[in-house]
Design an enzyme around this catalytic site. Structure first.
Site, PDB file in Angstrom:
ATOM      1  N   CYS A  57       0.839  -1.199   0.000  1.00 54.04           N
ATOM      2  CA  CYS A  57       0.000   0.000   0.000  1.00 54.04           C
ATOM      3  C   CYS A  57       0.876   1.252   0.000  1.00 54.04           C
ATOM      4  O   CYS A  57       1.739   1.420   0.873  1.00 54.04           O
ATOM      5  CB  CYS A  57      -0.913   0.009   1.219  1.00 54.04           C
TER       6      CYS A  57
ATOM      7  N   CYS B  92       0.571   3.604   3.401  1.00 57.65           N
ATOM      8  CA  CYS B  92       1.067   3.211   4.714  1.00 57.65           C
ATOM      9  C   CYS B  92       2.399   3.909   4.993  1.00 57.65           C
ATOM     10  O   CYS B  92       3.092   4.332   4.057  1.00 57.65           O
ATOM     11  CB  CYS B  92       1.259   1.695   4.772  1.00 57.65           C
TER      12      CYS B  92
ATOM     13  N   HIS C  90      -3.605   0.725   8.181  1.00 54.94           N
ATOM     14  CA  HIS C  90      -4.160   0.356   6.878  1.00 54.94           C
ATOM     15  C   HIS C  90      -5.586  -0.167   7.001  1.00 54.94           C
ATOM     16  O   HIS C  90      -6.404   0.027   6.092  1.00 54.94           O
ATOM     17  CB  HIS C  90      -3.268  -0.714   6.231  1.00 54.94           C
TER      18      HIS C  90
ATOM     19  N   ASN D 149     -14.068   8.961  -0.762  1.00 57.97           N
ATOM     20  CA  ASN D 149     -14.746   7.790  -1.290  1.00 57.97           C
ATOM     21  C   ASN D 149     -14.359   6.611  -0.409  1.00 57.97           C
ATOM     22  O   ASN D 149     -13.169   6.409  -0.147  1.00 57.97           O
ATOM     23  CB  ASN D 149     -14.306   7.475  -2.723  1.00 57.97           C
TER      24      ASN D 149
ATOM     25  N   HIS E  82      -6.556   1.861   1.998  1.00 56.96           N
ATOM     26  CA  HIS E  82      -6.111   2.641   3.162  1.00 56.96           C
ATOM     27  C   HIS E  82      -7.088   3.806   3.401  1.00 56.96           C
ATOM     28  O   HIS E  82      -7.558   4.426   2.443  1.00 56.96           O
ATOM     29  CB  HIS E  82      -4.710   3.183   2.899  1.00 56.96           C
TER      30      HIS E  82
ATOM     31  N   HIS F 236      -8.402   7.128   3.450  1.00 58.82           N
ATOM     32  CA  HIS F 236      -7.900   8.373   2.862  1.00 58.82           C
ATOM     33  C   HIS F 236      -9.019   9.091   2.128  1.00 58.82           C
ATOM     34  O   HIS F 236     -10.067   8.520   1.817  1.00 58.82           O
ATOM     35  CB  HIS F 236      -6.751   8.099   1.899  1.00 58.82           C
TER      36      HIS F 236
ATOM     37  N   GLN G 191      -9.541  12.843  -0.642  1.00 57.21           N
ATOM     38  CA  GLN G 191      -8.865  13.627  -1.667  1.00 57.21           C
ATOM     39  C   GLN G 191      -9.306  15.083  -1.608  1.00 57.21           C
ATOM     40  O   GLN G 191     -10.356  15.402  -1.043  1.00 57.21           O
ATOM     41  CB  GLN G 191      -9.162  13.056  -3.055  1.00 57.21           C
TER      42      GLN G 191
END
Length: 368
Positions: free
Chosen positions: A70, A73, A135, A175, A186, A188, A190
């Site tokens: 990933c 991470c 993660h 999302n 992971h 997250h 945007q």
């Protein structure tokens, strides 16, 4: 909140956000990365008057890597990632495969002479916001201090990106879930800094201006007052925020979260509003996860969702109100709401769950 700025091996910016100033953020990105170049361009649809971004280089972006590879991470045990540090709290960095980039103007030539073929460079910025180093975590797993730090990062990036000369609007969103189209598991989100005002924002501005012209009042203040007086669609109320299912919800389960005081964007929230937000937002996310309980003995359910901040553009839009929209495409256990012919073809939504029923289910989705 303490912010540390650094750069990755290919020159992209990265920012660490920590709750205190004692975190040491001196790790260097040791990967042999070549400088990236964006070929993004924006094209105006002459029929709808909407801008479309063409970013063909994104076909090569990372797609569902194994957990051990990933890129979000921390860099640990000899494995180097997008985050050089061995641990972090919240991190924001420039997307390696951006839809919009500040250097697009160097690679794409604008032409506005033909009204049927208007093309401009995709000048803007796309950033990734990592909510936590774990993660397997989710935003709903954060505590209130961690969630407040994410709000601090969203706010700081809104202020800095809005100051860029070619940026018209800043959009923070998350999302979650493969069903939504997420390619990195992971936790997250945007941030997009657009060189144009997206069409949905433009429509909201037009509606708000028309409401002001016909009533002398603000559309969003009237809307919030009406929803607060209509308990059947309310989900949560705080001293400074209100969450409700909209009267004409498009999605099976959709909640809008407004500050009770109308503000343009995240930078205008006061300390009391900022302090109350994490608790209410985490409560909403956890209610979404409890809508569709997992079978006994299986992993806890994580409802796929999109969480989107609507902010006024940098110039204009004074009638708009900051608010967050949270919705899922799941309409029932094992069933998704697909955007098929009428939605995708005509943007005419048909919902499978009444807004009042959705609100009741969300009110009932409390922890036991």
């Amino acid at each position: 909140m303490h912010k540390t700025a650094t750069k990755l091996a290919d020159g992209r910016e990265l920012f660490y956000y920590d709750r205190t100033a004692d975190a040491v953020r001196g790790a260097v990105d040791e990967r042999p990365l070549d400088p990236s170049a964006s070929l993004s361009e924006t094209r105006l649809d002459p029929v709808l008057g909407e801008w479309v971004t063409v970013a063909a280089h994104r076909q090569q972006r990372t797609y569902h890597p194994p957990a051990g590879e990933c890129p979000l991470c921390p860099s640990r045990d000899g494995r180097l990632s997008e985050i050089p540090a061995a641990d972090y709290q919240v991190v924001v960095f420039e997307n390696r495969f951006p839809s919009l980039a500040l250097d697009s103007a160097a690679h794409v030539t604008a032409h506005d002479e033909d009204p049927l073929r208007t093309l401009r460079p995709g000048t803007g910025r796309c950033e990734v916001v990592c909510f936590a180093p774990d993660h397997d975590a989710s935003f709903a797993d954060l505590d209130e201090a961690d969630a407040l730090l994410v709000l601090d990062a969203w706010t700081d990036r809104t202020a800095e990106l809005s100051a860029l000369p070619d940026v018209r609007q800043v959009y923070c969103f998350e999302n979650r879930g493969e069903e939504i189209g997420v390619t990195l598991a992971h936790p997250h989100g945007q941030i997009y800094a657009f060189p144009f005002v997206p069409s949905r924002t433009a429509r909201m501005i037009n509606r708000a201006q028309a409401h002001r012209a016909s009533t002398g009042r603000n559309l969003f203040e009237d809307l919030l007052a009406t929803e607060r007086a209509t308990p059947e669609r309310l989900v949560l109320q705080g001293e400074h925020w209100t969450a409700f299912v909209p009267f004409a919800a498009r999605w099976p389960y959709e909640v809008h979260l407004y500050p009770n005081r109308r503000v343009r964007d995240l930078t205008a929230l006061d300390e009391a509003e900022r302090a109350e937000f994490p608790g209410l937002y985490l409560d909403l996310l956890r209610r979404f996860d409890r809508l569709f309980p997992a079978p006994a003995g299986s992993a806890p359910n994580r409802t796929p969702y999109i969480s989107a901040w609507h902010q006024a553009p940098k110039d204009g839009g004074d009638e708009l109100a900051l608010h967050l929209e949270l919705f899922t495409i799941r309409r029932a256990p094992g069933k998704l709401k697909y955007l098929a012919g009428v939605e995708s073809g005509l943007d005419a939504f048909v919902t499978d769950v009444s807004p009042e029923t959705a609100a009741q289910r969300l009110r009932d989705a409390v922890a036991h």
